[in-house]
Structures are given as C-alpha cells and as structure tokens.
Design a protein around this motif. Structure first.
Motif, mmCIF file in Angstrom:
data_model
loop_
_atom_site.group_PDB
_atom_site.id
_atom_site.type_symbol
_atom_site.label_atom_id
_atom_site.label_comp_id
_atom_site.label_asym_id
_atom_site.label_seq_id
_atom_site.Cartn_x
_atom_site.Cartn_y
_atom_site.Cartn_z
ATOM 1 N N MET A 1 58.854 26.761 60.580
ATOM 2 C CA MET A 1 57.509 26.201 60.706
ATOM 3 C C MET A 1 56.717 26.456 59.434
ATOM 4 O O MET A 1 56.846 27.511 58.821
ATOM 5 C CB MET A 1 56.770 26.829 61.896
ATOM 6 N N THR A 2 55.903 25.522 59.047
ATOM 7 C CA THR A 2 55.020 25.703 57.906
ATOM 8 C C THR A 2 53.579 25.479 58.326
ATOM 9 O O THR A 2 53.301 24.629 59.169
ATOM 10 C CB THR A 2 55.385 24.738 56.761
ATOM 11 N N THR A 3 52.671 26.273 57.759
ATOM 12 C CA THR A 3 51.253 26.144 58.086
ATOM 13 C C THR A 3 50.517 25.323 57.037
ATOM 14 O O THR A 3 49.314 25.144 57.135
ATOM 15 C CB THR A 3 50.605 27.529 58.202
ATOM 16 N N GLU A 4 51.239 24.834 56.034
ATOM 17 C CA GLU A 4 50.619 24.067 54.970
ATOM 18 C C GLU A 4 50.475 22.600 55.373
ATOM 19 O O GLU A 4 51.323 22.041 56.058
ATOM 20 C CB GLU A 4 51.466 24.156 53.690
ATOM 21 N N TRP A 5 49.393 21.987 54.928
ATOM 22 C CA TRP A 5 49.208 20.553 55.123
ATOM 23 C C TRP A 5 49.948 19.811 54.025
ATOM 24 O O TRP A 5 49.857 20.162 52.847
ATOM 25 C CB TRP A 5 47.727 20.192 55.081
ATOM 26 N N ARG A 6 50.691 18.777 54.420
ATOM 27 C CA ARG A 6 51.469 17.987 53.466
ATOM 28 C C ARG A 6 51.284 16.506 53.755
ATOM 29 O O ARG A 6 50.959 16.118 54.877
ATOM 30 C CB ARG A 6 52.959 18.339 53.573
ATOM 31 N N ALA A 7 51.542 15.707 52.754
ATOM 32 C CA ALA A 7 51.454 14.257 52.943
ATOM 33 C C ALA A 7 52.698 13.762 53.666
ATOM 34 O O ALA A 7 53.819 14.198 53.393
ATOM 35 C CB ALA A 7 51.311 13.562 51.603
ATOM 36 N N ALA A 8 52.476 12.842 54.596
ATOM 37 C CA ALA A 8 53.565 12.178 55.300
ATOM 38 C C ALA A 8 53.307 10.680 55.227
ATOM 39 O O ALA A 8 52.185 10.222 55.434
ATOM 40 C CB ALA A 8 53.643 12.636 56.749
ATOM 41 N N ARG A 9 54.355 9.918 54.944
ATOM 42 C CA ARG A 9 54.218 8.473 54.782
ATOM 43 C C ARG A 9 54.811 7.739 55.972
ATOM 44 O O ARG A 9 55.913 8.050 56.424
ATOM 45 C CB ARG A 9 54.894 8.028 53.483
ATOM 46 N N GLU A 105 48.037 13.358 56.641
ATOM 47 C CA GLU A 105 48.382 14.761 56.410
ATOM 48 C C GLU A 105 48.988 15.342 57.676
ATOM 49 O O GLU A 105 48.500 15.092 58.783
ATOM 50 C CB GLU A 105 47.143 15.553 56.024
ATOM 51 N N VAL A 106 50.056 16.123 57.511
ATOM 52 C CA VAL A 106 50.696 16.748 58.661
ATOM 53 C C VAL A 106 50.898 18.234 58.400
ATOM 54 O O VAL A 106 50.990 18.686 57.258
ATOM 55 C CB VAL A 106 52.054 16.091 58.991
ATOM 56 N N ARG A 107 50.977 18.954 59.508
ATOM 57 C CA ARG A 107 51.299 20.389 59.475
ATOM 58 C C ARG A 107 52.338 20.634 60.558
ATOM 59 O O ARG A 107 52.196 20.196 61.686
ATOM 60 C CB ARG A 107 50.033 21.206 59.729
ATOM 61 N N GLY A 108 53.376 21.369 60.201
ATOM 62 C CA GLY A 108 54.414 21.651 61.172
ATOM 63 C C GLY A 108 55.783 21.273 60.624
ATOM 64 O O GLY A 108 55.934 21.033 59.429
#
Length: 257
Positions: A1-9, A105-108
């Motif tokens: 699991m990651t708590t960082e926000w990342r771009a998802a397309r 933006e996604v987290r998880g």
C-alpha cells in the motif's frame, strides 16, 4: 500500500447500468494489488477545492473481466465501477465527465482485511448488495483465474434486472454454476423490487430462508459482505442468527457520495 497521491490515466470506460460505469485506470507504480482492496480518488477544482472518495476495485491484474472485446488488465491497470449519485461531488464526473486520456489522482491500493488471496484456505461466501458486488466480483474473477480449488459462492441482492452490474458476466456465471461444476463456483441473484418472469424467488429483501438455502453452512469458511450500511447490517444479523461466527464475517460498507 502507498499513502502517496499519484496520477492515474483513464485508458478505457464502459457502461454497466443506466447510472453506473466501469473505469479502467493506468497507475504507474501501482505495485501489488490484492482483490478486495480499494483506492481513494481525489479531484481538484479550478478554485483549489478538493473532494476525495473511496472506490472498491472491481477488477485487478490477477482477475480481469470476462467479456467479448474486453482486453485483460495490464500489470499497472485496475478497474473501479462507480454508481452516479445525484448529489455526489465525485461520482457524476467519473460516470459522465471522465474521458479516455483524462487523469485523476489516486492513493492506494488500500486494505488488508477485506481481501482474498489464492493461498487462503477453505470455501468462501460472497454476499453483495447493489454496487457492493464490485469488490466481490474482483475476488471471484481472481479465483477463476487462479489455480485455487477453494469453493466460492456469490449471492447478489439487487433491485431489478436493469440494475444488475456486470450483467452478461453474472448471467454466464449463474448459468454455468451447476452442482459439480469443475470451477467450484456458484452464483445466485436475489431481486428486491422486480424480477424476471418465472424467476424462482419472489422479489424482496434477503431473509433467514435465503441464508439457509443460498449461503454456505456455518463454520465452512470466510464470508465477505459488501453494500450500503443498512444492507450489510441486515445481512450480518441474519448470518449471526443462523449460527455464523462473528470472526468469519468480513464486511465492507458505504454510505457516502
């Protein structure tokens, strides 16, 4: 699991019902994904206002959707299935506004309890209400794609035939889930408002009789229940009254927009 926000397309999208849509997202560095997990999605308005909502994964790389013309998920792709809520801040955009190529933006992925791994022992019972079937189908898809021989049953409670999510896939699984099926799966659909002609069960909420007839016996294995708050509480009460232990019941409930 990651708590960082990342771009998802968004790389694909398809309708499920008149008000629901499945969205496929490409998430760089998504890492290991386990069926039953969810992701957070954050939208940011031009004025800086942000809204965050959680959505269960309806398909993972370990279990892609089954359907003509639907490609398998790549290792860095996941799917969510979203019901549009009239007063929602996020769901209307995901159902009506998000287009292929757009980013969110996604987290998880998030979650370690309401999950299934092909190394988990014993039979599994899945019980979903409405859109709550999404993470359960992710689990069932992964089970069918794995080498596991653990029996798995799905009981899907939904208002009407028009509101069935993953309609063709559910119908195919239900038709093929005969006693002795080598896949070891069983699918039952219980309608609450209206049912197809000659459906063997009268429309209505799940009852103690349904639990006795359509749910695995107490102590057989884990039970996953997902849906609106009231549905999950009602089903949990029925299970406990039928002799299922609290420790065997895993729940995921929702009530937000």
């Amino acid at each position: 699991m990651t708590t960082e926000w990342r771009a998802a397309r968004c790389v694909a999208a398809r309708p499920e019902t008149a008000t629901a849509r499945t969205v496929r997202l490409k998430v760089d560095g998504v890492g290991a994904v386990v069926p039953g997990q969810h992701i957070d999605i954050r939208l940011t308005a031009d004025d800086g206002y942000q809204a965050v909502r959680s959505y269960s994964l309806s398909a993972t790389p370990s279990g892609s959707p089954a359907g003509a013309g639907i490609p398998r998920l790549a290792p860095d792709e996941v799917e969510i299935t979203v019901e549009e809520l009239p007063d929602g801040e996020v769901s209307p955009y995901l159902v009506q506004g998000l287009e292929v190529g757009d980013e969110v933006e996604v987290r998880g992925p998030i979650g370690g309890w309401f999950v299934w791994r092909d190394t988990d022992p014993g039979p599994v019972q899945l019980i979903g209400g409405g859109s709550g079937v999404a993470p359960l189908l992710a689990i069932l898809r992964a089970r069918l794609a794995s080498g596991s021989d653990s029996p798995m049953r799905l009981l899907y409670s939904v208002r009407s035939p028009e509101q069935v999510y993953f309609r063709d896939e559910i119908a195919g699984l239900a038709e093929g889930a005969e006693p002795g099926d080598a896949r070891g799966v069983s699918v039952d659909v219980a309608y609450t408002r209206s049912a197809p002609p000659d459906w063997p069960r009268q429309p209505g909420r799940l009852t103690a009789a349904d639990v006795a007839a359509l749910v695995q016996r107490p102590s057989a294995g884990a039970i996953y229940v997902c849906g609106p708050n009231g549905f999950v509480q009602h089903v949990t009460d029925l299970l406990l009254a039928h002799g299922h232990s609290p420790e065997s019941i895993r729940t995921e409930r929702f009530g937000g927009v």
